[in-house]
Design a protein around this motif. Structure first.
Motif, short mmCIF file in Angstrom:
data_model
loop_
_atom_site.label_atom_id
_atom_site.label_comp_id
_atom_site.label_asym_id
_atom_site.label_seq_id
_atom_site.Cartn_x
_atom_site.Cartn_y
_atom_site.Cartn_z
N ALA A 16 0.85 -1.20 0.00
CA ALA A 16 0.00 0.00 0.00
C ALA A 16 0.88 1.24 0.00
CB ALA A 16 -0.93 0.00 1.21
N MET A 17 0.59 2.14 -0.92
CA MET A 17 1.33 3.39 -1.05
C MET A 17 0.46 4.54 -0.57
SD MET A 17 3.91 1.92 -2.44
CE MET A 17 4.93 3.35 -2.79
N GLY A 18 1.10 5.55 0.02
CA GLY A 18 0.39 6.73 0.47
C GLY A 18 0.90 7.98 -0.22
N ILE A 42 4.88 14.02 -1.67
CA ILE A 42 5.78 12.94 -1.25
C ILE A 42 4.98 11.65 -1.27
CG2 ILE A 42 7.11 11.93 0.65
CD1 ILE A 42 7.84 14.71 1.55
N ILE A 43 5.52 10.62 -1.91
CA ILE A 43 4.88 9.30 -1.95
C ILE A 43 5.47 8.45 -0.82
CG2 ILE A 43 4.67 7.17 -3.28
CD1 ILE A 43 4.54 8.94 -5.78
N LEU A 44 4.60 7.79 -0.07
CA LEU A 44 5.01 6.97 1.07
C LEU A 44 4.81 5.50 0.75
CD1 LEU A 44 3.26 9.03 3.91
CD2 LEU A 44 5.58 9.33 3.01
N GLY A 97 -3.35 11.05 5.67
CA GLY A 97 -2.76 11.37 4.37
C GLY A 97 -3.80 11.57 3.29
N ASP A 98 -3.33 11.62 2.03
CA ASP A 98 -4.18 11.97 0.90
C ASP A 98 -4.50 10.81 -0.03
OD1 ASP A 98 -4.21 14.66 1.68
OD2 ASP A 98 -2.30 15.04 0.68
N MET A 99 -3.87 9.64 0.17
CA MET A 99 -4.07 8.56 -0.79
C MET A 99 -3.84 7.21 -0.13
SD MET A 99 -1.97 7.84 -4.39
CE MET A 99 -0.43 7.31 -3.59
N ASP A 100 -4.59 6.24 -0.58
CA ASP A 100 -4.36 4.83 -0.24
C ASP A 100 -4.34 4.08 -1.57
OD1 ASP A 100 -4.13 2.35 0.86
OD2 ASP A 100 -6.17 2.25 1.67
#
Length: 708
Positions: free
Chosen positions: A467-469, A478-480, A491-494
């Protein structure tokens, strides 16, 4: 009646060789907005109702989406005793989620009015899936309603047939497609992706998403055209002065929050942050009636502090760098009796995977517009008990989230599941979440693959998921990698991506902002690929290939091949023969019309006994063969001898002794067991036998299986 009050407003858009139409104006006029979306013979009704008042003391959008497929839509009456639609099927729940996820981020902060979206498939043809039409309908209904929806958006399905992308492929085209993804987007960006593929490379997945976006733009334009004709004035969300004032005062607690972020353990970290909030309440003397609202403001401030720290220092809540994966621990076959098992742990996320192998008849039967009645021989069930997050509450029935996570993990593994011809078992995987702190669905993919290898399921490759955030601040982002639960919430994305070393098998993306660009998607897919390869290396180290044999506790499978015209002999009159085999051995038997016989037994002895009984039933009887036979009836002119179950032969009185007998009854009785030789077989397969030419050294053809 004044028909002018029932004027229809219609807009249409051509999508390749098909036309999509939206109608409104003459139905469900007491709702906030209602439309019917049509493509071919498929029609989906969507109605939106917005409550006039906001819910107090909440910090989320109270949105409910209910999608239902009416059986009359495809000309059927519901099965069972109650002839009406019942609770939502898994398919309906998954489509409800598919509608919900792209529209939820597109409401202004502070809008807390109830929104109920009801979608119903009223007509269904054999070509067009109603799910993407329902997404479009939800957006159109919101766009013409008073809800302050920051759309419109649209959803399309993208397939790839013979290397060429296809928009909204028909059911027939989807059978030939190596990818099947649903893309939802606004005019400028992608807001949701959901689907699967057969190990398709990331660059092709990205191209498919952008291909779908070009058609999404067209479907947005005609929604705006409809809104210009019938759109209502939008609700205005007012700013809350208390929230603005409190937010300014919370700056004084920033350092304490930053220190709490350094605590690696999730529960201890959250307890510390809760203590800081209690201190805020006490220091600022916030009255009880405003403390709930203050909690929402504090949570938002914590999110901003977390984001600022990552942007400035490139260090995350638990001290990791943006692209760092938490420590992974794997244990294969922790459980002795299940047919396959494994534990996959990544940081404070832990999943137990358990595989059960079953026989025909244990498939899951599902019914939907898309497939009709379908038997599923591979299924993955995901369980998320309260203890996994330290909550002291009783378990409950599977939630929509659990059904959605299970479907995603199942989709990821399914392309690698061997065919029934190669592996004739029904396969059930259960993922039990033992600990949760981010991306349990992707942990379920990993543990599912490990436990399938342990069960001896001949999968050609391991499948892993990550899973990326995302944290986005205007043009900076920034991509997590491998997000925590807090990073998901704040955060802003799953963005979940699963696959093998060779390509993607499942993808799911949800965001909390208004959309993502191609550049962000491309980088997220590449970072996910790198992380997936790292995890796959660890999985191959743990168990490099499927076990050579299934568990001794799994059902034994024996395959036999008989001539198709022998199948009735196995079944027998009114099923007599096959019932006898099942009753005496306890096995399950599956017989194909082409003569393939599959025997499922709890142990090898039972399977071998059943196979021997089948061999006996289909054994050929030829002139010159010697058999053991049991006398079933005696007449003056001869005796009837059962050579094989249900297959009688005539022993004529002249073939009993060398002497002339008046009656066969003088020498033979019912129940006698005789060794006889076949002297003739007629065209109907009826045998005549003799005792005259039988020698002591002759070995009966059925000696190993004769039941007596």
């Amino acid at each position: 009646m004044d028909n002018a009050n029932y004027t229809a407003y219609t807009v249409s858009e051509k999508i390749d060789d098909s036309v999509i139409t939206i109608e409104t104006g003459y139905f469900a006029r007491q709702s906030s907005g209602a439309v019917i979306v049509k493509q071919g013979g498929t029609e989906v009704f969507v109605a939106v109702v917005v409550s006039p008042e906001a819910q107090p003391d909440i910090d989320f959008l109270p949105l409910t989406v209910e999608y239902r497929e009416k059986t009359y839509a495809y000309g059927k009456i519901p099965g069972g005793f109650v002839k009406r639609e019942g609770k939502p099927s898994n398919r309906e729940i998954l489509v409800s989620r598919l509608i919900d996820r792209p529209i939820r981020p597109l409401f202004p902060k502070g809008f807390h009015n109830d929104i109920i979206i009801t979608a119903m498939t009223l007509s269904a043809d054999d070509k067009h899936d109603p799910d993407v039409l329902a997404i479009l309908g939800a957006s159109a209904a919101l766009t013409i309603s008073e809800a302050p929806f920051e759309g419109p958006i649209a959803g399309v399905r993208v397939g790839r047939v013979d290397g060429k992308f296809v928009i909204n492929p028909t059911y027939e085209e989807r059978e030939k497609s190596d990818l099947d993804i649903v893309v939802a987007g606004s005019k400028d960006a992608i807001v949701m992706v959901e689907g699967g593929s057969e190990e398709v490379p990331e660059e092709i997945i990205l191209d498919a998403i952008m291909f779908g976006h070009e058609y999404i733009k067209k479907l947005i334009d005609f929604q705006l055209e409809l809104a210009s004709k019938v759109g209502k004035e939008k609700i205005v969300v007012e700013k809350d002065e208390f929230e603005e004032d409190l937010k300014n005062k919370l700056v004084n607690y920033k350092e304490e929050i930053l220190n709490a972020f350094k605590i690696e353990d999730k529960k201890q970290r959250n307890r510390t942050i809760d203590e800081i909030f209690n201190k805020v309440i006490e220091d600022l003397e916030i009255p009880e009636e405003l403390q709930t609202k203050a909690g929402f403001v504090f949570k938002e401030f914590v999110s901003e502090v977390m984001r600022e720290q990552v942007f400035k220092e490139k260090i995350r809540i638990d001290g990791r760098k943006p692209d760092e994966i938490r420590p992974i621990w794997i244990k294969v076959h922790p459980l002795p009796r299940p047919h396959g098992s494994a534990i996959f742990t990544r940081g404070q996320t832990q999943a137990l995977g358990v595989v059960t192998l079953g026989a025909p008849g244990e498939e899951q039967i599902e019914e939907s517009i898309e497939e009709g009645e379908e038997k599923k021989r591979f299924m993955l069930h995901y369980n998320f008990p309260p203890f996994s997050v330290g909550e002291a509450r009783p378990p409950r029935a599977p939630s929509r989230r659990e059904i959605g996570h299970g479907a995603l993990a199942e989709r990821a593994l399914e392309p690698l599941i061997p065919s029934e011809e190669e592996f004739p078992y029904v396969i059930r995987v259960v993922s039990e979440i033992l600990e949760s702190n981010g991306s349990t669905s992707m942990a379920s993919v990993c543990v599912g693959s490990l436990s399938l290898f342990d069960a001896g399921v001949p999968m050609k490759k391991h499948v892993a998921g990550i899973a990326m955030g995302l944290l986005k601040n205007e043009d900076e982002y920034i991509i997590l990698t491998d997000i925590l639960g807090d990073e998901d919430h704040l955060g802003d994305m799953d963005f979940k991506v699963a696959g093998t070393r060779d390509g993607v098998t499942a993808i799911q993306m949800d965001i909390k902002i208004k959309g993502l660009t191609k550049e962000i998607l491309q980088e997220a897919l590449e970072r996910a690929r790198e992380a997936r390869l790292y995890i796959l290396d660890l999985m191959y180290d743990a168990i490099p290939k499927p076990r050579e044999e299934v568990s001794k506790y799994a059902p034994t499978v024996v395959k036999l091949r008989v001539l198709p015209d022998k199948v009735p002999l196995i079944i027998g009159p009114s099923g007599k023969n096959i019932k006898k085999i099942i009753d005496e051995t306890g096995v399950k038997i599956d017989i194909e019309p082409d003569g393939l016989v599959k025997i499922y037994a709890v142990n090898k002895e039972a399977a071998d006994k059943a196979a021997a009984m089948i061999d006996e039933l289909v054994m050929d009887i030829e002139k010159g063969d010697v058999f053991l036979g049991k006398v079933t009836r005696v007449e003056d002119y001869g005796a009837f001898v059962e050579l094989l179950p249900g297959r009688l032969s005539l022993l004529h009185v002249s073939q009993i002794t060398g002497e002339r007998l008046k009656s066969a009854k003088d020498k033979i009785s019912v129940g006698d067991v005789l060794k006889v030789k076949v002297i003739d077989v007629d065209e109907q397969g009826r045998a005549k036998v003799s005792l005259l030419d039988v020698k002591e050294e002759d070995i009966p053809k059925n000696k190993d299986i004769f039941q007596g």
